[in-house]
Scaffold this motif. Structure first.
Motif, PDB file in Angstrom:
ATOM      1  N   LEU A 190      54.819  45.612  48.731  1.00 55.75           N
ATOM      2  CA  LEU A 190      54.389  44.215  48.768  1.00 55.75           C
ATOM      3  C   LEU A 190      53.137  44.042  49.624  1.00 55.75           C
ATOM      4  N   ILE A 191      53.130  44.686  50.780  1.00 53.52           N
ATOM      5  CA  ILE A 191      51.988  44.556  51.681  1.00 53.52           C
ATOM      6  C   ILE A 191      50.728  45.152  51.055  1.00 53.52           C
ATOM      7  N   LEU A 192      50.868  46.267  50.350  1.00 56.87           N
ATOM      8  CA  LEU A 192      49.713  46.869  49.686  1.00 56.87           C
ATOM      9  C   LEU A 192      49.155  45.926  48.622  1.00 56.87           C
ATOM     10  N   GLY A 193      50.051  45.198  47.952  1.00 56.25           N
ATOM     11  CA  GLY A 193      49.588  44.194  46.999  1.00 56.25           C
ATOM     12  C   GLY A 193      48.753  43.121  47.679  1.00 56.25           C
ATOM     13  N   TRP A 194      49.182  42.688  48.858  1.00 48.23           N
ATOM     14  CA  TRP A 194      48.395  41.702  49.619  1.00 48.23           C
ATOM     15  C   TRP A 194      47.050  42.293  50.031  1.00 48.23           C
ATOM     16  N   ALA A 195      47.030  43.578  50.363  1.00 49.74           N
ATOM     17  CA  ALA A 195      45.769  44.212  50.755  1.00 49.74           C
ATOM     18  C   ALA A 195      44.755  44.136  49.617  1.00 49.74           C
ATOM     19  N   TRP A 196      45.211  44.347  48.386  1.00 49.69           N
ATOM     20  CA  TRP A 196      44.307  44.241  47.242  1.00 49.69           C
ATOM     21  C   TRP A 196      43.816  42.806  47.065  1.00 49.69           C
ATOM     22  N   THR A 197      44.652  41.823  47.330  1.00 52.72           N
ATOM     23  CA  THR A 197      44.210  40.428  47.165  1.00 52.72           C
ATOM     24  C   THR A 197      43.163  40.046  48.206  1.00 52.72           C
ATOM     25  N   TYR A 198      43.183  40.695  49.370  1.00 52.99           N
ATOM     26  CA  TYR A 198      42.199  40.390  50.406  1.00 52.99           C
ATOM     27  C   TYR A 198      40.896  41.155  50.213  1.00 52.99           C
ATOM     28  N   LEU A 199      40.855  42.060  49.234  1.00 55.40           N
ATOM     29  CA  LEU A 199      39.669  42.888  49.050  1.00 55.40           C
ATOM     30  C   LEU A 199      38.428  42.059  48.753  1.00 55.40           C
ATOM     31  N   VAL A 200      38.537  41.151  47.775  1.00 52.36           N
ATOM     32  CA  VAL A 200      37.373  40.360  47.381  1.00 52.36           C
ATOM     33  C   VAL A 200      36.892  39.499  48.544  1.00 52.36           C
ATOM     34  N   VAL A 201      37.839  38.950  49.319  1.00 45.90           N
ATOM     35  CA  VAL A 201      37.464  38.154  50.495  1.00 45.90           C
ATOM     36  C   VAL A 201      36.708  39.028  51.493  1.00 45.90           C
ATOM     37  N   ALA A 202      37.184  40.248  51.696  1.00 51.24           N
ATOM     38  CA  ALA A 202      36.536  41.144  52.651  1.00 51.24           C
ATOM     39  C   ALA A 202      35.133  41.531  52.202  1.00 51.24           C
ATOM     40  N   GLU A 203      34.893  41.500  50.891  1.00 43.49           N
ATOM     41  CA  GLU A 203      33.609  41.923  50.362  1.00 43.49           C
ATOM     42  C   GLU A 203      32.695  40.744  50.021  1.00 43.49           C
ATOM     43  N   LEU A 204      32.973  39.603  50.607  1.00 48.13           N
ATOM     44  CA  LEU A 204      32.148  38.425  50.342  1.00 48.13           C
ATOM     45  C   LEU A 204      30.876  38.383  51.190  1.00 48.13           C
ATOM     46  N   VAL A 205      30.951  38.918  52.390  1.00 40.83           N
ATOM     47  CA  VAL A 205      29.878  38.717  53.366  1.00 40.83           C
ATOM     48  C   VAL A 205      29.136  40.028  53.630  1.00 40.83           C
ATOM     49  N   ALA A 206      27.814  39.976  53.492  1.00 42.69           N
ATOM     50  CA  ALA A 206      26.922  41.068  53.901  1.00 42.69           C
ATOM     51  C   ALA A 206      27.350  42.416  53.328  1.00 42.69           C
ATOM     52  N   VAL A 207      27.497  42.479  51.998  1.00 40.39           N
ATOM     53  CA  VAL A 207      27.864  43.734  51.348  1.00 40.39           C
ATOM     54  C   VAL A 207      26.887  44.022  50.214  1.00 40.39           C
ATOM     55  N   ASN A 208      26.748  45.280  49.884  1.00 41.51           N
ATOM     56  CA  ASN A 208      25.985  45.668  48.706  1.00 41.51           C
ATOM     57  C   ASN A 208      26.730  46.718  47.899  1.00 41.51           C
ATOM     58  N   SER A 209      28.059  46.750  48.079  1.00 39.26           N
ATOM     59  CA  SER A 209      28.894  47.692  47.348  1.00 39.26           C
ATOM     60  C   SER A 209      30.313  47.160  47.280  1.00 39.26           C
ATOM     61  N   GLY A 210      31.088  47.703  46.352  1.00 34.29           N
ATOM     62  CA  GLY A 210      32.484  47.297  46.210  1.00 34.29           C
ATOM     63  C   GLY A 210      32.701  46.403  45.000  1.00 34.29           C
ATOM     64  N   LEU A 211      33.935  46.320  44.565  1.00 33.13           N
ATOM     65  CA  LEU A 211      34.268  45.511  43.395  1.00 33.13           C
ATOM     66  C   LEU A 211      34.048  44.026  43.656  1.00 33.13           C
ATOM     67  N   GLY A 212      34.333  43.587  44.876  1.00 25.65           N
ATOM     68  CA  GLY A 212      34.079  42.193  45.219  1.00 25.65           C
ATOM     69  C   GLY A 212      32.607  41.859  45.121  1.00 25.65           C
ATOM     70  N   TYR A 213      31.767  42.805  45.537  1.00 22.02           N
ATOM     71  CA  TYR A 213      30.317  42.613  45.445  1.00 22.02           C
ATOM     72  C   TYR A 213      29.882  42.484  43.989  1.00 22.02           C
ATOM     73  N   THR A 214      30.428  43.321  43.100  1.00 23.70           N
ATOM     74  CA  THR A 214      30.043  43.240  41.684  1.00 23.70           C
ATOM     75  C   THR A 214      30.470  41.913  41.071  1.00 23.70           C
ATOM     76  N   ILE A 215      31.629  41.397  41.500  1.00 26.56           N
ATOM     77  CA  ILE A 215      32.095  40.108  40.987  1.00 26.56           C
ATOM     78  C   ILE A 215      31.167  38.990  41.440  1.00 26.56           C
ATOM     79  N   MET A 216      30.825  38.966  42.711  1.00 29.99           N
ATOM     80  CA  MET A 216      29.952  37.909  43.226  1.00 29.99           C
ATOM     81  C   MET A 216      28.543  38.019  42.644  1.00 29.99           C
ATOM     82  N   LYS A 217      28.063  39.228  42.441  1.00 27.31           N
ATOM     83  CA  LYS A 217      26.750  39.421  41.829  1.00 27.31           C
ATOM     84  C   LYS A 217      26.757  38.909  40.395  1.00 27.31           C
ATOM     85  N   ALA A 218      27.820  39.197  39.662  1.00 25.94           N
ATOM     86  CA  ALA A 218      27.927  38.712  38.286  1.00 25.94           C
ATOM     87  C   ALA A 218      28.024  37.189  38.237  1.00 25.94           C
TER      88      ALA A 218
END
Length: 267
Positions: free
Chosen positions: A201-229
């Motif tokens: 369950l906790i690992l599932g929550w970790a995946w949900t926080y991924l995009v939030v973690a990649e919102l600020v000052a990033v140039n890599s990661g799946l969250g970055y590709t989503i925000m760029k798109a």
């Protein structure tokens, strides 16, 4: 039917009644087929503009295009690293604290009220502080995922520890075990099967926080590709990012479920 005699529910609808694995699989597949069918209907009937809801075939084509790119696999790799680093850090600190809080009342009084207080604070609200504390490098992304998982994990592990039957502890003391031997040989071993489920369950929550973690000052990661798109209104790539995150989460969940069955078959 005789008066006063209740009619039994169909065999397949009985509460907690197990079903054949093949029936379970077909039912699970049907839910995905239904979702895709509704998606296809909405995107092709003109009810929703395809710019905002692209058809499934367009998303599937974009998925294969992205997975054929080494750059996209690099984004996947860095996101997996961030998720598992934050998750592992939360486990390394949270599990011992949870066991301690669930074992001793003084520890419970010291640890749990603080955990209860902080767990209601949204992890997103910590972003400004995290940037001050850890800068804008990798450590800030890992720290945010850690914060999203840690406090809940401590409380859930403490609850699991308290559920261990006291008779098991009394039996170990009768056999001459010391306090720490009882914790190691009884408490920790008794909670392991449920602990693995909690970690899923906790690992599932970790995946949900991924995009939030990649919102600020990033140039890599799946969250970055989503925000760029999103900036270019490329909804196909947004859906691809969401689908890839969902697949990665599902794969890791199934791996942990498999390990749980293999390691603790009696549970």
């Amino acid at each position: 039917m005789e008066p006063g005699v209740k009619k039994r529910a169909p065999q397949r609808l009985q509460i907690y009644k197990a079903i054949h694995p093949q029936a379970f699989l077909l039912t699970a597949i049907s839910s995905f087929v239904l979702l895709i069918g509704v998606w296809l209907l909405l995107s092709t009937s003109g009810v929703v503009n395809p710019i905002f809801l692209p058809p499934p075939q367009a998303v599937l084509t974009e998925l294969f295009v992205q997975l054929g790119s080494s750059e996209y696999w690099g984004h996947i790799g860095i996101s997996v690293f961030r998720v598992f680093s934050g998750f592992a850090l939360a486990c390394a600190i949270g599990i011992p604290l949870g066991i301690l809080a669930g074992t001793f009342k003084y520890s419970e009084a010291f640890i749990e009220p603080l955990m209860e207080f902080i767990r209601y604070m949204p992890a997103v609200a910590f972003i400004p502080l995290i940037m001050v504390w850890a800068g804008i490098g990798e450590s800030s992304k890992i720290l945010l995922i850690f914060i999203g998982c840690f406090f809940q994990l401590v409380l859930m592990v403490a609850d699991l520890t308290r559920r261990v039957p006291h008779d098991l502890l009394h039996a170990s003391f009768t056999l001459g075990a010391s306090r720490w031997q009882a914790i190691d040989s009884v408490l920790i071993k008794a909670i392991r099967p449920q602990l693995m489920h909690t970690l899923r369950l906790i690992l599932g929550w970790a995946w949900t926080y991924l995009v939030v973690a990649e919102l600020v000052a990033v140039n890599s990661g799946l969250g970055y590709t989503i925000m760029k798109a999103q900036r270019f209104l490329n909804t196909e790539q947004i859906f691809v990012g969401l689908i890839v995150i969902g697949l990665l989460g599902l794969i890791t969940d199934r791996i942990m479920a498999y390990l749980n069955k293999r390691m603790f078959p009696w549970a």
